[in-house]
Design a protein around this motif. Structure first.
Motif, PDB file in Angstrom:
ATOM      1  N   ALA A   1      23.637 -12.427 -28.980  1.00 54.03           N
ATOM      2  CA  ALA A   1      22.671 -13.883 -28.725  1.00 54.03           C
ATOM      3  C   ALA A   1      22.693 -14.747 -30.043  1.00 54.03           C
ATOM      4  O   ALA A   1      23.105 -16.132 -29.633  1.00 54.03           O
ATOM      5  N   ARG A   2      22.444 -14.555 -31.114  1.00 46.38           N
ATOM      6  CA  ARG A   2      22.580 -15.215 -32.314  1.00 46.38           C
ATOM      7  C   ARG A   2      23.805 -15.988 -32.470  1.00 46.38           C
ATOM      8  O   ARG A   2      23.908 -17.051 -32.779  1.00 46.38           O
ATOM      9  N   ILE A   3      24.754 -15.169 -32.244  1.00 46.04           N
ATOM     10  CA  ILE A   3      26.233 -15.603 -32.698  1.00 46.04           C
ATOM     11  C   ILE A   3      26.495 -16.717 -31.551  1.00 46.04           C
ATOM     12  O   ILE A   3      27.048 -17.755 -31.956  1.00 46.04           O
ATOM     13  N   ILE A   4      26.157 -16.549 -30.335  1.00 48.80           N
ATOM     14  CA  ILE A   4      26.490 -17.279 -29.168  1.00 48.80           C
ATOM     15  C   ILE A   4      25.562 -18.833 -29.433  1.00 48.80           C
ATOM     16  O   ILE A   4      26.242 -19.737 -29.121  1.00 48.80           O
TER      17      ILE A   4
ATOM     18  N   LYS B   1      37.085 -10.191 -25.139  1.00 48.58           N
ATOM     19  CA  LYS B   1      38.455 -10.298 -24.780  1.00 48.58           C
ATOM     20  C   LYS B   1      38.466 -11.698 -24.663  1.00 48.58           C
ATOM     21  O   LYS B   1      37.441 -12.505 -24.052  1.00 48.58           O
ATOM     22  N   ALA B   2      39.377 -12.427 -24.686  1.00 49.01           N
ATOM     23  CA  ALA B   2      39.803 -13.961 -24.631  1.00 49.01           C
ATOM     24  C   ALA B   2      39.565 -14.422 -22.749  1.00 49.01           C
ATOM     25  O   ALA B   2      39.958 -13.249 -21.762  1.00 49.01           O
ATOM     26  N   ALA B   3      39.212 -15.370 -22.498  1.00 42.59           N
ATOM     27  CA  ALA B   3      38.913 -15.854 -21.145  1.00 42.59           C
ATOM     28  C   ALA B   3      40.268 -15.992 -20.673  1.00 42.59           C
ATOM     29  O   ALA B   3      41.224 -16.309 -21.252  1.00 42.59           O
TER      30      ALA B   3
ATOM     31  N   PRO C   1      27.234 -11.898 -17.037  1.00 44.58           N
ATOM     32  CA  PRO C   1      26.482 -12.566 -17.840  1.00 44.58           C
ATOM     33  C   PRO C   1      26.989 -13.758 -18.412  1.00 44.58           C
ATOM     34  O   PRO C   1      26.131 -14.497 -18.792  1.00 44.58           O
ATOM     35  N   ALA C   2      28.330 -13.659 -18.628  1.00 45.89           N
ATOM     36  CA  ALA C   2      28.925 -14.894 -19.415  1.00 45.89           C
ATOM     37  C   ALA C   2      28.477 -16.129 -18.570  1.00 45.89           C
ATOM     38  O   ALA C   2      28.132 -17.383 -18.992  1.00 45.89           O
ATOM     39  N   THR C   3      28.724 -16.191 -17.236  1.00 52.73           N
ATOM     40  CA  THR C   3      28.419 -17.420 -16.106  1.00 52.73           C
ATOM     41  C   THR C   3      26.981 -17.681 -16.566  1.00 52.73           C
ATOM     42  O   THR C   3      26.466 -18.960 -16.611  1.00 52.73           O
TER      43      THR C   3
ATOM     44  N   ARG D   1      32.615 -15.981 -23.245  1.00 50.16           N
ATOM     45  CA  ARG D   1      33.292 -15.006 -22.545  1.00 50.16           C
ATOM     46  C   ARG D   1      33.989 -14.000 -23.546  1.00 50.16           C
ATOM     47  O   ARG D   1      33.984 -12.629 -23.141  1.00 50.16           O
ATOM     48  N   TYR D   2      34.476 -14.448 -24.649  1.00 51.71           N
ATOM     49  CA  TYR D   2      35.332 -13.403 -25.556  1.00 51.71           C
ATOM     50  C   TYR D   2      33.771 -12.598 -26.159  1.00 51.71           C
ATOM     51  O   TYR D   2      33.811 -11.424 -26.579  1.00 51.71           O
TER      52      TYR D   2
END
Length: 196
Positions: free
Chosen positions: A154-157, A194-196, A86-88, A188-189
């Motif tokens: 989604a709002r934060i992203i 977690k950190a990428a 999903p991150a990609t 990704r985080y």
């Protein structure tokens, strides 16, 4: 006959508007936003200065031009299978807009400065906010997140994406690489916890 006259005037107004926006776009790209004058736009569009100003002032012209371009690069949501990464997917959705801004850095910086000034709000920017949040939320739901969590994330992203766009606009580097890298780390985080 009166109705035909009204329609004829409306068509002439629309034609003038298109000519003004087209001339402004061409001159902004060729000479830069700051160097382009309303008089040059009028001459290029073969209309009066008053006709240009009836469409919008210079800032309003740039906002409308960019709004139209942003609307044209936005793709509608697609029916996709379960999101395996999903991150990609999210980075792909948002990355096209970052690359669009980076393709015309001086104009993009002028556009963001105008938006921050608040005198010329962007209709498409407001509409696109809802669409992007919905698309990102959809990716997260397909990846197994609850609807509530997906909406909040989604709002934060989206806020992180806007922050990166405005940070990029304030820097002198025309390349979007560091902006895309930072956006990817954030996404990704938030998606993976977690950190990428």
């Amino acid at each position: 006959m009166f109705i035909e006259h009204v329609h004829s005037r409306a068509r002439a107004r629309d034609t003038s508007r298109i000519k003004v926006l087209s001339a402004a776009d061409e001159l902004f790209v060729r000479h830069g936003f700051a160097s382009t004058t309303i008089r040059q736009i009028a001459e290029s569009a073969a209309v009066s200065v008053g006709t240009v100003m009836a469409v919008a002032d210079k800032n309003g012209l740039l906002v409308e031009i960019f709004d139209r371009k942003i609307a044209s690069i936005h793709t509608s949501p697609f029916d996709a299978p379960i999101a395996h990464d999903p991150a990609t997917e999210i980075i792909d959705i948002l990355g096209s807009f970052v690359r669009f801004f980076a393709a015309q850095p001086d104009l993009a910086r002028a556009y963001t400065a105008i938006l921050v000034g608040g005198k010329h709000p962007s209709v498409i920017f407001a509409e696109l906010t809802g669409v992007l949040i919905e698309q990102v939320s959809d990716v997260l739901i397909r990846a197994g997140h609850s609807a509530t969590d997906a909406s909040a994330t989604a709002r934060i992203i989206h806020r992180a994406y806007l922050g990166e766009i405005f940070i990029w606009a304030g820097q002198g580097n025309p390349k979007p690489d560091s902006t895309l890298t930072e956006l990817e780390k954030t996404v990704r985080y938030l998606v993976n916890g977690k950190a990428a």
